[in-house]
Design a protein around this motif. Structure first.
Motif, PDB file in Angstrom:
ATOM      1  N   ALA A  38       1.044  -1.204  -0.028  1.00 65.35           N
ATOM      2  CA  ALA A  38       0.160   0.283  -0.478  1.00 65.35           C
ATOM      3  C   ALA A  38       1.152   1.321   0.360  1.00 65.35           C
ATOM      4  O   ALA A  38       0.141   2.045  -0.977  1.00 65.35           O
ATOM      5  N   LEU A  39       1.440   1.079   0.949  1.00 66.01           N
ATOM      6  CA  LEU A  39       2.838   2.375   0.761  1.00 66.01           C
ATOM      7  C   LEU A  39       3.411   2.347  -0.721  1.00 66.01           C
ATOM      8  O   LEU A  39       3.852   4.044  -0.768  1.00 66.01           O
ATOM      9  N   TYR A  40       3.541   1.520  -1.232  1.00 68.14           N
ATOM     10  CA  TYR A  40       4.999   2.220  -2.259  1.00 68.14           C
ATOM     11  C   TYR A  40       4.182   2.098  -3.371  1.00 68.14           C
ATOM     12  O   TYR A  40       4.357   3.175  -4.325  1.00 68.14           O
ATOM     13  N   MET A  41       2.740   1.394  -3.871  1.00 68.23           N
ATOM     14  CA  MET A  41       1.830   1.847  -5.120  1.00 68.23           C
ATOM     15  C   MET A  41       1.448   2.993  -4.596  1.00 68.23           C
ATOM     16  O   MET A  41       1.488   4.634  -5.265  1.00 68.23           O
ATOM     17  N   VAL A  42       1.005   4.334  -3.516  1.00 76.00           N
ATOM     18  CA  VAL A  42       0.605   5.327  -3.677  1.00 76.00           C
ATOM     19  C   VAL A  42       1.752   6.442  -3.058  1.00 76.00           C
ATOM     20  O   VAL A  42       1.593   7.382  -3.819  1.00 76.00           O
ATOM     21  N   THR A  43       2.638   5.669  -3.217  1.00 75.53           N
ATOM     22  CA  THR A  43       4.074   6.642  -3.408  1.00 75.53           C
ATOM     23  C   THR A  43       4.501   6.427  -4.840  1.00 75.53           C
ATOM     24  O   THR A  43       4.746   7.849  -5.502  1.00 75.53           O
ATOM     25  N   VAL A  44       4.361   5.956  -5.345  1.00 74.20           N
ATOM     26  CA  VAL A  44       4.376   5.788  -6.650  1.00 74.20           C
ATOM     27  C   VAL A  44       3.472   6.305  -7.828  1.00 74.20           C
ATOM     28  O   VAL A  44       3.560   6.982  -8.942  1.00 74.20           O
ATOM     29  N   SER A  79      11.754   5.013  -3.265  1.00 79.40           N
ATOM     30  CA  SER A  79      11.739   3.737  -2.940  1.00 79.40           C
ATOM     31  C   SER A  79      11.500   2.299  -3.383  1.00 79.40           C
ATOM     32  O   SER A  79      11.644   1.447  -2.939  1.00 79.40           O
ATOM     33  N   SER A  80      11.374   3.075  -4.894  1.00 77.35           N
ATOM     34  CA  SER A  80      11.364   1.706  -5.938  1.00 77.35           C
ATOM     35  C   SER A  80      13.291   0.615  -6.235  1.00 77.35           C
ATOM     36  O   SER A  80      13.289  -0.350  -6.062  1.00 77.35           O
ATOM     37  N   VAL A  81      13.544   0.628  -5.299  1.00 78.93           N
ATOM     38  CA  VAL A  81      15.481   0.043  -4.871  1.00 78.93           C
ATOM     39  C   VAL A  81      15.297   0.017  -3.771  1.00 78.93           C
ATOM     40  O   VAL A  81      15.472  -2.039  -3.550  1.00 78.93           O
ATOM     41  N   ILE A  82      13.865  -0.146  -2.668  1.00 79.29           N
ATOM     42  CA  ILE A  82      14.192  -1.007  -1.827  1.00 79.29           C
ATOM     43  C   ILE A  82      12.708  -1.865  -1.843  1.00 79.29           C
ATOM     44  O   ILE A  82      12.574  -3.379  -1.612  1.00 79.29           O
ATOM     45  N   ALA A  83      11.627  -1.423  -2.250  1.00 78.98           N
ATOM     46  CA  ALA A  83       9.953  -1.712  -1.478  1.00 78.98           C
ATOM     47  C   ALA A  83       9.621  -4.026  -2.728  1.00 78.98           C
ATOM     48  O   ALA A  83       9.303  -3.828  -2.345  1.00 78.98           O
ATOM     49  N   VAL A 279      12.527   2.616  11.612  1.00 73.50           N
ATOM     50  CA  VAL A 279      12.914   4.062  10.717  1.00 73.50           C
ATOM     51  C   VAL A 279      13.683   4.030   9.700  1.00 73.50           C
ATOM     52  O   VAL A 279      12.774   5.000   8.978  1.00 73.50           O
ATOM     53  N   SER A 280      13.612   2.681   9.208  1.00 73.03           N
ATOM     54  CA  SER A 280      14.338   2.650   7.570  1.00 73.03           C
ATOM     55  C   SER A 280      12.996   2.555   7.027  1.00 73.03           C
ATOM     56  O   SER A 280      12.619   2.456   5.552  1.00 73.03           O
ATOM     57  N   VAL A 281      12.009   1.912   7.398  1.00 76.34           N
ATOM     58  CA  VAL A 281      10.327   2.264   7.069  1.00 76.34           C
ATOM     59  C   VAL A 281       9.708   3.789   6.367  1.00 76.34           C
ATOM     60  O   VAL A 281       9.226   3.877   5.472  1.00 76.34           O
ATOM     61  N   PHE A 282      10.006   3.999   8.129  1.00 77.60           N
ATOM     62  CA  PHE A 282       9.837   5.517   7.902  1.00 77.60           C
ATOM     63  C   PHE A 282      10.592   6.094   6.044  1.00 77.60           C
ATOM     64  O   PHE A 282       9.736   6.866   5.597  1.00 77.60           O
ATOM     65  N   TYR A 283      11.218   6.128   6.565  1.00 79.08           N
ATOM     66  CA  TYR A 283      12.457   7.180   5.672  1.00 79.08           C
ATOM     67  C   TYR A 283      12.373   6.607   3.995  1.00 79.08           C
ATOM     68  O   TYR A 283      12.286   7.399   3.450  1.00 79.08           O
ATOM     69  N   THR A 284      12.272   5.717   4.144  1.00 84.03           N
ATOM     70  CA  THR A 284      12.428   4.591   2.570  1.00 84.03           C
ATOM     71  C   THR A 284      10.871   4.582   1.491  1.00 84.03           C
ATOM     72  O   THR A 284      10.684   4.765   0.357  1.00 84.03           O
ATOM     73  N   LEU A 285      10.184   4.503   2.805  1.00 86.03           N
ATOM     74  CA  LEU A 285       8.350   4.601   2.631  1.00 86.03           C
ATOM     75  C   LEU A 285       7.481   5.780   2.546  1.00 86.03           C
ATOM     76  O   LEU A 285       7.089   6.334   1.808  1.00 86.03           O
ATOM     77  N   VAL A 286       7.657   6.070   4.006  1.00 82.69           N
ATOM     78  CA  VAL A 286       6.398   7.066   4.166  1.00 82.69           C
ATOM     79  C   VAL A 286       6.751   7.854   3.935  1.00 82.69           C
ATOM     80  O   VAL A 286       6.368   8.654   3.711  1.00 82.69           O
TER      81      VAL A 286
END
Length: 320
Positions: A38-44, A79-83, A279-286
């Protein structure tokens, strides 16, 4: 075979790593998969929409939105590097990533993170010039100057990424090939290295701390002058518009630099991996997901551009 020795005990070469990710059973992994997806789709969708709107709307062809479009591009890549890899690993039994794949992932993560930091500093300087020196602004922030500033941000990010990647992946890894994280990052990699990591830790805290301090100083000085200029304004409407624009930027700056400081610029970061994952979830996706919302919901020009784009496509649909 994950580890290979060449006969010298001080050198052990790793062919691949295992990303342990988050602990928990199948239900926990399914829940995390849904959250990440969900986070990644909204980000994209959010960042692509910002790029499209700024590109298509002529009224947004200004330096501020040029930088914002680049910020959206960086967030999208970031985000695409990680998700995608993290999503695939939630239901993978092996969770293996090759040595080259791990180094590549970390290189682009570091590149995009550092570039975003520099871009946020450039955006603060742009607002300083627009508000404090409006007569000089068109000549100072011309298209060529804006392009050079963006290229400079990418070059700074590339330099930091090359240094961090080369020093980290030249370490021998012999104690384990299991990375206690959901992506390749310096702190968990230093935990499984069997060589002397003092230089790597010094580079991590030194370079990240220096970059954070340098960009923060630029931002604070810029907004110090901006605040003084705003207080001297007689127009209440002008103040509100400036506060709205600058408030969006300061929100993005606080979120991004706050999480980076917690993760990289304090000595206890390497030991606290469980906290580091959150914290990583927060700065890489949120944060990449929030940035388009922050800049669109609090920006009248972007909202108007979205409305015009929607009306244009509605009219085209009716014609068809």
């Amino acid at each position: 075979m994950p580890l290979q020795s060449n006969g010298n005990l001080s050198k052990v070469y790793v062919q691949d790593f295992v990303l342990e990710g988050f602990a928990g059973g199948l239900e926990t992994q399914a829940l995390l998969f849904a959250v990440f997806l969900a986070l990644y789709m909204v980000t994209v969708l959010g960042n692509l929409l910002m790029i499209i709107v700024i590109t298509l709307d002529a009224q947004l062809h200004s330096p501020m939105y040029f930088f914002l479009k680049n910020l959206s591009f960086v967030d999208l890549c970031y985000s695409s590097v990680i998700a995608p890899n993290a999503l695939a690993n939630f239901f993978s039994s092996s969770k293996v990533i090759t040595f080259a794949g791990c180094a590549t992932q970390f290189f682009f993560l570091s590149l995009m993170a550092t570039t975003e930091g520099f871009l946020l500093g450039v955006m603060a300087y742009d607002r300083f010039m627009a508000i404090c020196s409006p007569l000089r602004y068109p000549s100072t922030m011309c298209q060529s100057a804006c392009t050079r500033l963006v290229l400079g941000a990418y070059c700074g990010g590339c330099f930091n990424s090359v240094v961090q990647t080369s020093f980290t992946f030249h370490l021998p890894f012999c104690s384990s090939n299991r990375i206690n994280h959901f992506f390749c990052d310096v702190p968990p990699l230093l935990q499984i290295a069997c060589g002397n990591t003092a230089i790597n830790e010094l580079l991590l805290f030194g370079i990240c701390g220096l970059l954070l301090v340098a960009v923060t100083i630029v931002i604070l000085i810029s907004y110090g002058y901006i605040t003084v200029t705003i207080l001297r304004m007689g127009s209440g409407a002008g103040r509100r518009k400036i506060f709205s624009t600058c408030g969006s930027h300061m929100t993005a700056v606080t979120l991004f630099f706050g999480t980076l400081f917690v993760m990289y610029a304090q000595p206890g970061a390497i030991e606290s991996m469980e906290q580091g994952k959150v914290v990583s979830v927060f700065y890489t996706l949120v944060i990449p997901m929030l940035n388009p919302l922050i800049y669109s919901l609090r920006n009248k020009d972007v909202k108007e551009a979205l409305r015009r784009l929607g009306q244009k496509h509605m009219a085209m649909w009716r014609m068809c």
